[in-house]
Every structure is written in structure tokens, then in C-alpha cells.
Design a protein around this motif. Structure first.
Motif, short mmCIF file in Angstrom:
data_model
loop_
_atom_site.label_atom_id
_atom_site.label_comp_id
_atom_site.label_asym_id
_atom_site.label_seq_id
_atom_site.Cartn_x
_atom_site.Cartn_y
_atom_site.Cartn_z
N GLU A 314 0.82 -1.21 0.00
CA GLU A 314 0.00 0.00 0.00
C GLU A 314 0.86 1.26 0.00
O GLU A 314 0.53 2.26 -0.60
CB GLU A 314 -0.94 0.00 1.21
N ASP A 315 2.02 1.20 0.64
CA ASP A 315 2.86 2.37 0.70
C ASP A 315 3.60 2.64 -0.61
O ASP A 315 4.01 3.75 -0.87
CB ASP A 315 3.88 2.22 1.85
N GLN A 316 3.76 1.60 -1.47
CA GLN A 316 4.51 1.79 -2.71
C GLN A 316 3.64 1.54 -3.93
O GLN A 316 4.09 1.68 -5.05
CB GLN A 316 5.72 0.85 -2.74
N GLU A 317 2.37 1.25 -3.70
CA GLU A 317 1.50 0.89 -4.80
C GLU A 317 1.20 2.10 -5.69
O GLU A 317 0.97 3.20 -5.21
CB GLU A 317 0.18 0.34 -4.24
N ALA A 318 1.26 1.84 -7.01
CA ALA A 318 0.91 2.91 -7.95
C ALA A 318 -0.54 3.31 -7.71
O ALA A 318 -1.40 2.48 -7.43
CB ALA A 318 1.09 2.41 -9.38
N GLU A 319 -0.78 4.62 -7.83
CA GLU A 319 -2.12 5.12 -7.56
C GLU A 319 -3.13 4.50 -8.52
O GLU A 319 -2.88 4.39 -9.71
CB GLU A 319 -2.14 6.64 -7.68
N PHE A 320 -4.24 4.08 -7.98
CA PHE A 320 -5.30 3.49 -8.81
C PHE A 320 -5.94 4.59 -9.65
O PHE A 320 -6.44 5.58 -9.10
CB PHE A 320 -6.32 2.80 -7.90
N CYS A 321 -5.90 4.42 -10.96
CA CYS A 321 -6.43 5.46 -11.86
C CYS A 321 -7.93 5.29 -12.03
O CYS A 321 -8.39 4.22 -12.44
CB CYS A 321 -5.74 5.37 -13.22
N PRO A 322 -8.73 6.33 -11.74
CA PRO A 322 -10.17 6.24 -12.00
C PRO A 322 -10.40 5.99 -13.48
O PRO A 322 -9.65 6.46 -14.33
CB PRO A 322 -10.68 7.63 -11.58
N ARG A 323 -11.45 5.22 -13.79
CA ARG A 323 -11.78 5.00 -15.19
C ARG A 323 -13.28 4.91 -15.38
O ARG A 323 -14.01 4.52 -14.46
CB ARG A 323 -11.09 3.74 -15.73
N GLU A 324 -13.69 5.28 -16.58
CA GLU A 324 -15.11 5.28 -16.92
C GLU A 324 -15.56 3.86 -17.23
O GLU A 324 -14.87 3.11 -17.91
CB GLU A 324 -15.33 6.19 -18.13
N ASP A 366 -31.27 1.73 -10.80
CA ASP A 366 -32.24 2.42 -11.64
C ASP A 366 -31.46 3.25 -12.67
O ASP A 366 -30.91 4.31 -12.35
CB ASP A 366 -33.12 3.33 -10.78
N TYR A 367 -31.41 2.76 -13.90
CA TYR A 367 -30.60 3.40 -14.94
C TYR A 367 -31.20 4.75 -15.36
O TYR A 367 -30.49 5.62 -15.85
CB TYR A 367 -30.49 2.47 -16.15
N ASP A 368 -32.52 4.92 -15.16
CA ASP A 368 -33.19 6.15 -15.58
C ASP A 368 -32.69 7.37 -14.82
O ASP A 368 -32.74 8.50 -15.34
CB ASP A 368 -34.70 6.02 -15.39
N ILE A 369 -32.21 7.19 -13.58
CA ILE A 369 -31.84 8.36 -12.77
C ILE A 369 -30.34 8.61 -12.73
O ILE A 369 -29.89 9.54 -12.07
CB ILE A 369 -32.39 8.23 -11.32
N ILE A 370 -29.58 7.77 -13.42
CA ILE A 370 -28.14 8.00 -13.46
C ILE A 370 -27.86 9.21 -14.34
O ILE A 370 -28.30 9.28 -15.49
CB ILE A 370 -27.41 6.74 -13.97
N LYS A 371 -27.13 10.17 -13.81
CA LYS A 371 -26.98 11.47 -14.47
C LYS A 371 -25.86 11.52 -15.48
O LYS A 371 -25.92 12.24 -16.47
CB LYS A 371 -26.74 12.55 -13.40
N SER A 372 -24.78 10.77 -15.25
CA SER A 372 -23.60 10.92 -16.09
C SER A 372 -22.91 9.58 -16.28
O SER A 372 -23.43 8.54 -15.85
CB SER A 372 -22.63 11.92 -15.45
N ASN A 373 -21.76 9.61 -16.92
CA ASN A 373 -20.98 8.39 -17.06
C ASN A 373 -20.49 7.92 -15.69
O ASN A 373 -20.04 8.74 -14.87
CB ASN A 373 -19.77 8.63 -17.97
N LEU A 374 -20.62 6.64 -15.44
CA LEU A 374 -20.18 6.09 -14.15
C LEU A 374 -18.67 5.93 -14.13
O LEU A 374 -18.05 5.55 -15.12
CB LEU A 374 -20.86 4.76 -13.88
N LEU A 415 -14.95 2.17 -5.49
CA LEU A 415 -16.29 2.74 -5.40
C LEU A 415 -16.75 3.06 -6.82
O LEU A 415 -15.94 3.38 -7.68
CB LEU A 415 -16.29 4.03 -4.58
N ILE A 416 -18.07 3.01 -7.04
CA ILE A 416 -18.62 3.44 -8.32
C ILE A 416 -19.41 4.71 -8.07
O ILE A 416 -20.27 4.76 -7.18
CB ILE A 416 -19.49 2.35 -8.96
N GLN A 421 -21.69 11.31 -6.85
CA GLN A 421 -22.53 10.55 -5.93
C GLN A 421 -22.07 9.09 -5.91
O GLN A 421 -21.99 8.45 -6.96
CB GLN A 421 -24.00 10.60 -6.39
N ILE A 422 -21.77 8.56 -4.74
CA ILE A 422 -21.36 7.16 -4.64
C ILE A 422 -22.60 6.28 -4.76
O ILE A 422 -23.54 6.41 -3.96
CB ILE A 422 -20.64 6.88 -3.30
N ILE A 423 -22.62 5.42 -5.74
CA ILE A 423 -23.78 4.54 -5.90
C ILE A 423 -23.52 3.13 -5.37
O ILE A 423 -24.46 2.40 -5.09
CB ILE A 423 -24.26 4.49 -7.36
N TRP A 424 -22.24 2.77 -5.22
CA TRP A 424 -21.95 1.41 -4.73
C TRP A 424 -20.54 1.36 -4.18
O TRP A 424 -19.59 1.80 -4.83
CB TRP A 424 -22.12 0.40 -5.86
#
Length: 458
Positions: A314-324, A366-374, A415-416, A421-424
Motif C-alpha cells: 500500500e505504501d509503494q503501490e501505484a495510484e489506482f487510476c479512476p476509469r469510466e 435504476d438506470y433512468d436516474i443515473i446522471k452521467s458516465n459512471l 467505489l462506483i 454521488q457514490i452509488i456502490w
């Protein structure tokens, strides 16, 4: 391949191969206590004929009292979304359908209709694209719970058998086209080998692959033995390959041993190539302190005893890159050894809350209320999640503390998020604000699995 009380999930497309597979299983059912569940995937490519094939399979299954599960997928759209060929997307969609049915119906085996011609084409494709000894073995008759009962027969023998049974089957027009790599091998390369080299070319290739699989199994046993004598694992997670013992091994076994060590350190064999193996092997000829960065945050470094492999802590791990997330599609997160599969489902008229999966790693939103790309990412300082229908929030940090999630896990727990907004929280709770309700029209299913090796479907 099959034992009493097996529940066999069988892939039935309606073509000659799969129809023959079904009748082989039906014959076994007469004398064995087995259950057959057919899976048919309508790829939505051939429109009218695809509907014809689906109806044919359903009627055939109904005639023989076999439950039939049908999936409708727009493979061309999925291929475009995932940036894959239609051929590759179709193969993955079929695999996902088989696996989903296997879990849902608590199957014990997945039966597929590959035969000797398929295996010969696989060998030629692997040779052309580049492969090691394992790939030269082609498709295995038994690979875990995946079985291929027709792998001892060629295409012509299957067609003759169906003629004797007086059984018809569907003809897939795409098999006659040359748009797909496998079809080009089928139409041009294999016929030349059979007509101008040896009429038994396909059978001989299959016999050679069987011998190669036996050699591979033997080499795996030797690799395990070499691992015990050459490798020491330390409490801090190092995998140390001892130079003195390693140097006594034959060159072919040295490379297999390095690959085994890499796979063990990474937690996965996928994406480990010969270039990575050779990079580690070259360290034995370098001075102490030299190192190499490898897939899955694994680092190899030369020390006085040999070469050590370690996955970054954890101290040397490359940062986890967020992705769509690809929706629909599969998003691979190699840093965490995960695959995130997103599927859009239309809510049916007979929908009930009981249909919502109650699994730690499969959730419906509920896919209808998702506002943007996850986005899949790790925790940020002000993150929170909605915990009830009243809209009350809890900080992610507080949730981690309340659930007694260890500190070393919190930093890399995925997290997603939907526009902040955290959904999961993967493997834990989902946001109450995104739950499927009676007003939902479209459902987003997100399924998280460990990355795994292909089972070889074509």
C-alpha cells in the motif's frame, strides 16, 4: 465428463454441432440421472434468420422436455461499445450467458459443441498470432467445469450422424462469409491442407494437440517440483528465486518457473507475456539492486541470493487510476484484478422486487436516474453514500469504521460514482437513492468478477 446428478448447461445455437450435442446429452439422459438446460443466444445480427433459429431451438427443446433459456443481445452494438470485433464480442457474450445461467440454475457442467475442425482452426490461429506450449495444446475436452463432448469428432462425422437420426438443423449464413478470421481459416486454409497435403490433416492436428497437452501437463508437474526446490516465499510477501538452484534447471523449465512465480505474485496469469518472463530471467545476469516493473504492480529486483518478486504494498503501490465504465460492456481493472460487467436490462411486465439479485458482487440500479458516465475509483475525503429512502447520508469514512473494514483495505476499495454521488461500495452497500422501484423502466446490472483465463470458446 458427466456423472449422475449433474445439471448440464448446454449451449444450443441450432447449428449442426449444437444439435448433435443436444442429442448426445439426451441419449445420456436415458441411462443417467442428469438434467439438461439449454442456452440460446440471439445475437441480433441476422434479423429474420436469427428469429428462425431461436424458434427452432425452442421447439426442439420443447419436443424433448428440455428447459431453454434465451438471451437477446445486440452484438454489433456491444462490439462497438467495447471496441471489439463482432466475432470477439459474440464469443464473450456467449460466455457471459453460459456463466450467468450456470450460476442462476446452480449448474455443475457447461457443455459446448466444439469439434475437431474448431480445434484445428484454434491451433492455426494461435500459431499465427503467437503462442507458447500451452496454446499449442488447443481446446481441452475438459477445462474445469466446461466440457466438450464432441471434440473427438470432425464436422463431417457430426453431419452424417444427424442424417442418420433424420434430424435437421439451422444454417448460419455468417459461417459462409469471409469477414471473420476463423471463417477464412475454415474456407481457405483448412481445405488446402486437406485437399493438397493430407485428407486427414484435421485429425492429425488434433492428435498432435492431444500429445502437446500431455507434455504440458507433465511440464506443469515439473514446474511445481522446481518451484519447491528453487523458490522461497517470505512472510513480507517476497517470492525469492534462488540463483544456485535455478541455474541447475533446464532452460525451458527456467522460463516456465519464472512465469509461475510471476503469476503467483500478480494473482493472475493473464497479460503476462514472454517479454515479461525474459525481463525477469535477464536480472540473473545483472548486478544486485537492478529491478524491473511488471504487470499488476509487481516488481522484480536482483538481490544477492537471486531474483525476488513482490507486489507493491500500500505504501509503494501505484495510484489506482479512476476509469469510466463501459455501458454496456466490460471494464478491466488490472490493478485490482477485476472485471466489471455492465448490462442494460429492460424491466419486464412481470417484474417483482424478488427478481432483484441479493449478491455482494451483482447489483441492479435504476438506470433512468443515473446522471452521467459512471466512474470506478477509490475514496475521496468528502465522499458519502445515501443510506435510506429519506435521503440521509453517511460519510464513507464512517461507514468503513462502522463495518470494521481494515485500514489497509480502505485505501484501495473501489467505489462506483455517478457525478460525485457514490452509488456502490463494491462488495458492500449500494446507495438507497439508486434502488430499482416500480417506476424504473431500465435497469443497469453491474457484475464484478475476478479476472480469469478464457475457457476457449470460439
Amino acid at each position: 465428463m458427466i456423472a449422475d446428478r449433474d445439471r448440464v448447461i448446454a449451449g444450443i445455437s441450432g447449428g449442426a454441432d449444437s444439435v448433435c450435442l443436444l442429442f448426445v446429452l439426451l441419449e445420456l439422459r436415458k441411462t443417467m440421472d442428469i438434467e439438461i438446460i439449454a442456452v440460446h443466444v440471439n445475437h441480433g445480427i441476422r434479423e429474420e434468420t436469427a428469429g428462425r433459429d431461436e424458434q427452432f431451438v425452442q421447439e426442439l427443446c420443447e419436443e424433448h422436455q428440455v428447459e431453454c433459456v434465451v438471451y437477446h443481445e445486440n452484438v454489433e452494438l456491444i462490439a462497438k461499445k467495447r471496441k471489439q470485433s463482432v466475432e470477439e464480442a459474440g464469443r464473450i457474450v456467449r460466455r457471459e450467458a453460459f456463466e450467468e445461467t450456470f450460476v442462476k440454475y446452480q449448474g455443475t457442467k457447461i457443455a459446448m459443441a466444439h469439434h475437431q475442425n474448431d480445434n484445428a482452426e484454434t491451433l492455426l490461429m494461435n500459431l499465427a498470432r503467437g503462442t507458447g506450449l500451452k496454446g499449442l495444446g488447443g481446446i481441452r475436452p475438459v477445462n474445469g467445469y466446461v466440457i466438450r463432448p464432441l471434440l473427438c469428432l470432425n464436422r463431417r462425422e457430426i453431419e452424417i450422424h444427424l442424417q442418420k437420426l433424420g434430424r435437421d438443423y439451422c444454417r448460419d449464413e455468417t459461417n459462409e462469409e469471409d469477414d471473420y478470421t476463423r471463417n477464412r481459416l475454415r474456407h481457405f486454409v483448412v481445405p488446402i491442407l486437406e485437399e493438397q497435403v493430407n485428407a486427414q490433416a484435421v485429425r492429425h492436428m488434433n492428435e498432435a494437440m492431444e500429445q502437446i497437452r500431455q507434455v504440458w501437463d507433465y511440464m506443469e508437474m515439473q514446474t511445481e517440483s522446481a518451484y519447491e526446490s528453487c523458490v522461497a516465499e517470505t512472510p513480507d510477501g517476497n517470492i525469492n528465486i534462488k540463483e544456485e538452484a535455478f541455474s541447475r534447471q533446464p532452460e525451458v523449465l527456467q522460463k516456465l518457473l519464472v512465469r509461475a512465480c510471476l503469476a503467483r505474485a500478480a494473482g493472475s496469469e493473464r497479460n503476462i507475456t514472454m517479454a515479461h518472463v525474459e525481463a525477469v530471467a535477464e536480472l540473473f545476469h545483472k548486478q544486485s539492486g537492478k529491478s524491473r516493473n511488471l504487470p499488476y504492480s509487481v516488481k522484480a529486483f536482483r538481490n544477492y541470493e537471486g531474483v525476488a518478486l513482490k507486489k507493491a504494498g500500500e505504501d509503494q503501490e501505484a495510484e489506482f487510476c479512476p476509469r469510466e465504465l463501459k455501458i454496456p460492456g466490460v471494464t478491466v481493472v488490472p490493478e485490482l484484478n477485476l472485471e466489471i460487467c455492465c448490462t442494460i436490462l429492460e424491466k419486464t411486465e412481470d417484474f417483482s422486487i424478488k427478481h432483484v439479485p441479493q449478491k455482494a458482487y451483482t447489483k441492479w440500479f435504476d438506470y433512468d436516474i443515473i446522471k452521467s458516465n459512471l466512474i470506478v475509483r477509490t475514496r475521496r475525503s468528502k465522499d458519502s453514500i445515501i443510506i435510506d429512502q429519506a435521503g440521509r447520508r453517511q460519510k464513507i469514512k464512517s461507514y468503513f469504521i462502522n463495518e470494521k473494514i481494515p485500514a489497509e483495505i480502505r485505501k484501495k476499495l473501489p467505489l462506483i460514482a455517478d457525478d460525485g454521488q457514490i452509488i456502490w461500495i463494491l462488495g458492500y452497500r449500494m446507495s438507497s437513492a439508486y434502488q430499482v422501484t416500480g417506476k424504473t423502466r431500465q435497469i443497469l446490472e453491474i457484475k464484478v468478477t475476478e479476472e480469469k483465463m478464457d475457457v476457449g470458446e470460439n
